[in-house]
Write a protein that holds these residues in place. Structure first.
Motif, PDB file in Angstrom:
ATOM      1  N   ASP A 239       0.825  -1.212   0.000  1.00 23.13           N
ATOM      2  CA  ASP A 239       0.000   0.000   0.000  1.00 23.13           C
ATOM      3  C   ASP A 239       0.859   1.263   0.000  1.00 23.13           C
ATOM      4  OD1 ASP A 239      -2.347  -1.399  -0.088  1.00 23.13           O
ATOM      5  OD2 ASP A 239      -2.794  -1.216   2.058  1.00 23.13           O
ATOM      6  N   LYS A 240       2.097   1.125   0.488  1.00 21.28           N
ATOM      7  CA  LYS A 240       3.021   2.276   0.501  1.00 21.28           C
ATOM      8  C   LYS A 240       3.833   2.357  -0.793  1.00 21.28           C
ATOM      9  CE  LYS A 240       3.390   1.821   5.477  1.00 21.28           C
ATOM     10  NZ  LYS A 240       4.134   1.155   6.544  1.00 21.28           N
ATOM     11  N   LYS A 241       3.510   1.479  -1.757  1.00 23.59           N
ATOM     12  CA  LYS A 241       4.178   1.490  -3.071  1.00 23.59           C
ATOM     13  C   LYS A 241       5.677   1.212  -2.971  1.00 23.59           C
ATOM     14  CE  LYS A 241       0.216   2.868  -4.730  1.00 23.59           C
ATOM     15  NZ  LYS A 241      -0.695   1.875  -5.349  1.00 23.59           N
ATOM     16  N   ILE A 242       6.055   0.388  -2.002  1.00 24.81           N
ATOM     17  CA  ILE A 242       7.467   0.047  -1.836  1.00 24.81           C
ATOM     18  C   ILE A 242       7.903  -0.901  -2.960  1.00 24.81           C
ATOM     19  CG2 ILE A 242       9.080  -1.221  -0.360  1.00 24.81           C
ATOM     20  CD1 ILE A 242       7.596  -0.019   2.036  1.00 24.81           C
ATOM     21  N   LYS A 243       9.004  -0.583  -3.593  1.00 24.91           N
ATOM     22  CA  LYS A 243       9.499  -1.345  -4.736  1.00 24.91           C
ATOM     23  C   LYS A 243      10.767  -2.115  -4.383  1.00 24.91           C
ATOM     24  CE  LYS A 243       6.383   0.493  -7.460  1.00 24.91           C
ATOM     25  NZ  LYS A 243       5.236  -0.318  -7.945  1.00 24.91           N
TER      26      LYS A 243
END
Length: 267
Positions: free
Chosen positions: A73-77
């Motif tokens: 949800d935090k868009k961590i890649k």
């Protein structure tokens, strides 16, 4: 000899057992992931396992699934995760391996993934959805780079298939204690000891047991049968409390918890 091999060889010489703690990358933040790795390394972890969040987790129970969802949800890649690991590994006293879906490796390309992982100081990978029948190319790439490929064997794996998995594994073997999902349990199946004893008769690789291990009592039960234990959900649950507690307090609690498991393993 890989960094994982060296870590287990050092334990063998000391007649000790391994603690392999698991943390989810980015839950509740990458900063806390880095702090947890440093604390667990300082407390005496043999290998630290970092879960790479994936939208379709394999065999993960509700605690780890929820942590993956929060991280995604935090868009961590992947790049941000490896950058964070790379900041920690130069001073970490133990190797780091990733728990990663092969879908992610395939999307980046196996050689590029290995380039990225090794540049970050990652020493190996656990790839739960990589079928042994389809693993030859990746197995060879990992061997060429001395990058440990840690394979899973479950209670329902046939002996014939288990032998094939053992042939493709490096670093250590991840024995899944129960036919089910990860998570804390009040008791563990008595057949574990018998199954691990058979595996040890088939390989010189260390055997570490995971899934459901959360208490010193579990460790006492298993330590004579295996070379180490893998603990995930109990640590992930503690780390997620950093949203409501001071970070330093949560990290301290995780470290103290690791101490109880290490005391049970080697006390």
């Amino acid at each position: 000899m890989s960094a994982v091999d060296r870590a287990f060889e050092a334990l063998r010489q000391q007649n000790k057992k391994a603690l392999v703690p698991f943390v989810t990358a980015g839950d509740p933040s990458l900063e806390i992931t880095a702090a947890a790795l440093q604390e667990l390394g300082k407390r005496g972890a043999t290998v630290c396992e970092v879960g790479i969040p994936y939208s379709d987790p394999i065999a993960d129970g509700p605690v780890i699934q929820a942590s993956y969802t929060r991280a995604l949800d935090k868009k961590i890649k992947l790049k941000s995760i490896l950058d964070t690991i790379g900041q920690v590994t130069p001073s970490l006293p133990c190797p780091v391996v990733t728990m990663i879906s092969y879908a992610i490796i395939h999307r980046h390309g196996p050689e590029k993934y290995l380039d990225m992982a090794q540049a970050a100081g990652v020493s190996g990978a656990i790839v739960p959805d990589l079928l042994v029948e389809e693993s030859d190319k990746f197995v060879q790439l990992c061997k060429q780079r001395d990058f440990s490929l840690i394979q899973l064997i479950t209670p329902t794996t046939s002996k014939e298939r288990a032998k094939r998995i053992l042939e493709t594994s490096t670093g250590f073997v991840y024995y899944v204690s129960v036919a089910g999902i990860t998570g804390e349990r009040t008791e563990l199946p008595p057949t574990i000891v018998e199954n691990v004893k058979w595996l040890k008769s088939q390989t010189d690789l260390p055997i570490c047991i995971g899934f459901g291990i959360s208490k010193p009592e579990h460790v006492h039960l298993l330590k004579e049968a295996c070379d180490g234990v893998i603990v995930g959900s109990a640590i992930v649950r503690r780390l997620c409390e950093a949203g409501s507690k001071p970070q330093a307090e949560v990290i301290q609690e995780v470290g103290d918890y690791a101490d109880t498991l290490l005391d049970a393993l080697n006390g």
